[in-house]
Write an enzyme that holds these catalytic residues in place. Structure first.
Site, short mmCIF file in Angstrom:
data_model
loop_
_atom_site.label_atom_id
_atom_site.label_comp_id
_atom_site.label_asym_id
_atom_site.label_seq_id
_atom_site.Cartn_x
_atom_site.Cartn_y
_atom_site.Cartn_z
N LYS A 13 9.13 9.09 2.66
CA LYS A 13 9.03 10.28 1.82
C LYS A 13 9.04 11.56 2.66
CE LYS A 13 5.06 9.18 -0.09
NZ LYS A 13 4.66 7.93 0.58
N ARG A 88 -0.50 10.67 -7.17
CA ARG A 88 -0.83 9.31 -6.70
C ARG A 88 -1.68 8.55 -7.71
NH1 ARG A 88 -0.34 10.58 -0.83
NH2 ARG A 88 -0.72 8.74 0.41
N ARG A 127 4.75 4.57 14.44
CA ARG A 127 5.24 5.94 14.39
C ARG A 127 4.31 6.93 15.08
NH1 ARG A 127 4.71 7.41 7.87
NH2 ARG A 127 2.44 7.58 7.86
N ARG A 161 -1.26 9.47 13.93
CA ARG A 161 -2.25 9.72 12.89
C ARG A 161 -3.36 8.67 12.98
NH1 ARG A 161 0.96 10.44 7.30
NH2 ARG A 161 -0.93 9.37 6.64
N ARG A 172 -4.08 1.32 2.36
CA ARG A 172 -3.32 2.38 1.67
C ARG A 172 -2.27 1.75 0.74
NH1 ARG A 172 -1.69 5.33 6.89
NH2 ARG A 172 -0.29 6.59 5.64
#
Ligand code: AMP
Length: 216
Positions: A13, A88, A127, A161, A172
């Site tokens: 996204k 969400r 990432r 992160r 998540r």
């Protein structure tokens, strides 16, 4: 245009939003980015949100909806919005309808990025970004051309992160299945959902989005 990009964490996204911003001058409204900025600035919202985010849980609906509303207040009416990571929950989807109506905007399309969960875990846990300019990288699929040097700005500092570890990522995803996926049928009933293969290479997903936006 006003677009929702919907999909579990790591579906692409953020990547696709940045490309839409570059190509179409749209504005990316990422509640995750807004919350991370609040955490970094130690604002009252940030202090409250940090532990929730680190645990992979959802921050309260009222807080994130207020963040989105405040961004839209500050935006030119002609500038298109890409909602990234919002809504969400069912309550947020309802709030977004009210917020859009208040700003004389309408929702044009909900782009669902469909993905494979195990592959997503690989994507997310690998990432990282340039600490200076935010350019995104990945341990296996997108290393800087010169090791340890950002392709875009030349910085040597990178960051990950804190919620990009496997345990939090699985949490998540569970939250996505339980809280977020159930908002899709409501948008499907309005005939505005377009489903794309989020596992395809980045350029292919971008091309598919471009076609969607042209055809409406
Ligand atoms: P993201 O960058 O979109 O993956 O968001 C990172 C974290 O911020 C999430 O795991 C949540 O803890 C929080 N967050 C971001 N957007 C929302 C939202 N719309 N509602 C509730 N929590 C959110």
């Amino acid at each position: 245009m006003n677009i929702i990009l919907l999909g579990p964490p790591g579906a692409g996204k953020g990547t696709q939003s940045s490309l839409l911003v570059q190509h179409h001058g749209m504005r990316q409204l990422s509640t995750g980015d807004m919350l991370r900025a609040a955490v970094a600035a130690h604002t009252p919202i940030g202090i409250q949100a940090k532990a929730i985010m680190d645990a992979g849980q959802l921050v309260s609906d009222d807080i994130v909806s207020a963040l989105i509303d405040a961004e839209l207040v500050a935006m030119e009416p002609v500038t298109g919005a890409i909602f990234d990571g919002y809504p969400r929950t069912a309550a947020q989807a309802e709030a977004l309808d009210a917020i859009l109506a208040k700003h004389d905007r309408q929702l044009d399309v909900v782009i669902e990025l469909a993905v494979d969960e195990d592959e997503l875990v690989r994507r997310i846990t690998g990432r990282y970004t340039c600490a200076k300019c935010g350019e995104g990288y990945h341990d296996t699929s997108k290393q800087p051309v010169i090791a340890g040097t950002c392709d875009r700005c030349g910085s040597h500092e990178f960051k990950r992160r804190p919620d990009d570890n496997e345990e939090t990522v699985r949490k998540r995803m569970q939250v996505y299945r339980q809280e977020t996926a159930p908002i899709l049928p409501g948008y499907e009933a309005r005939g505005i959902v377009r489903r794309l293969d989020g596992m395809a290479p980045i350029g292919e997903v971008t091309a598919a989005i471009e076609i969607l936006l042209e055809r409406g």
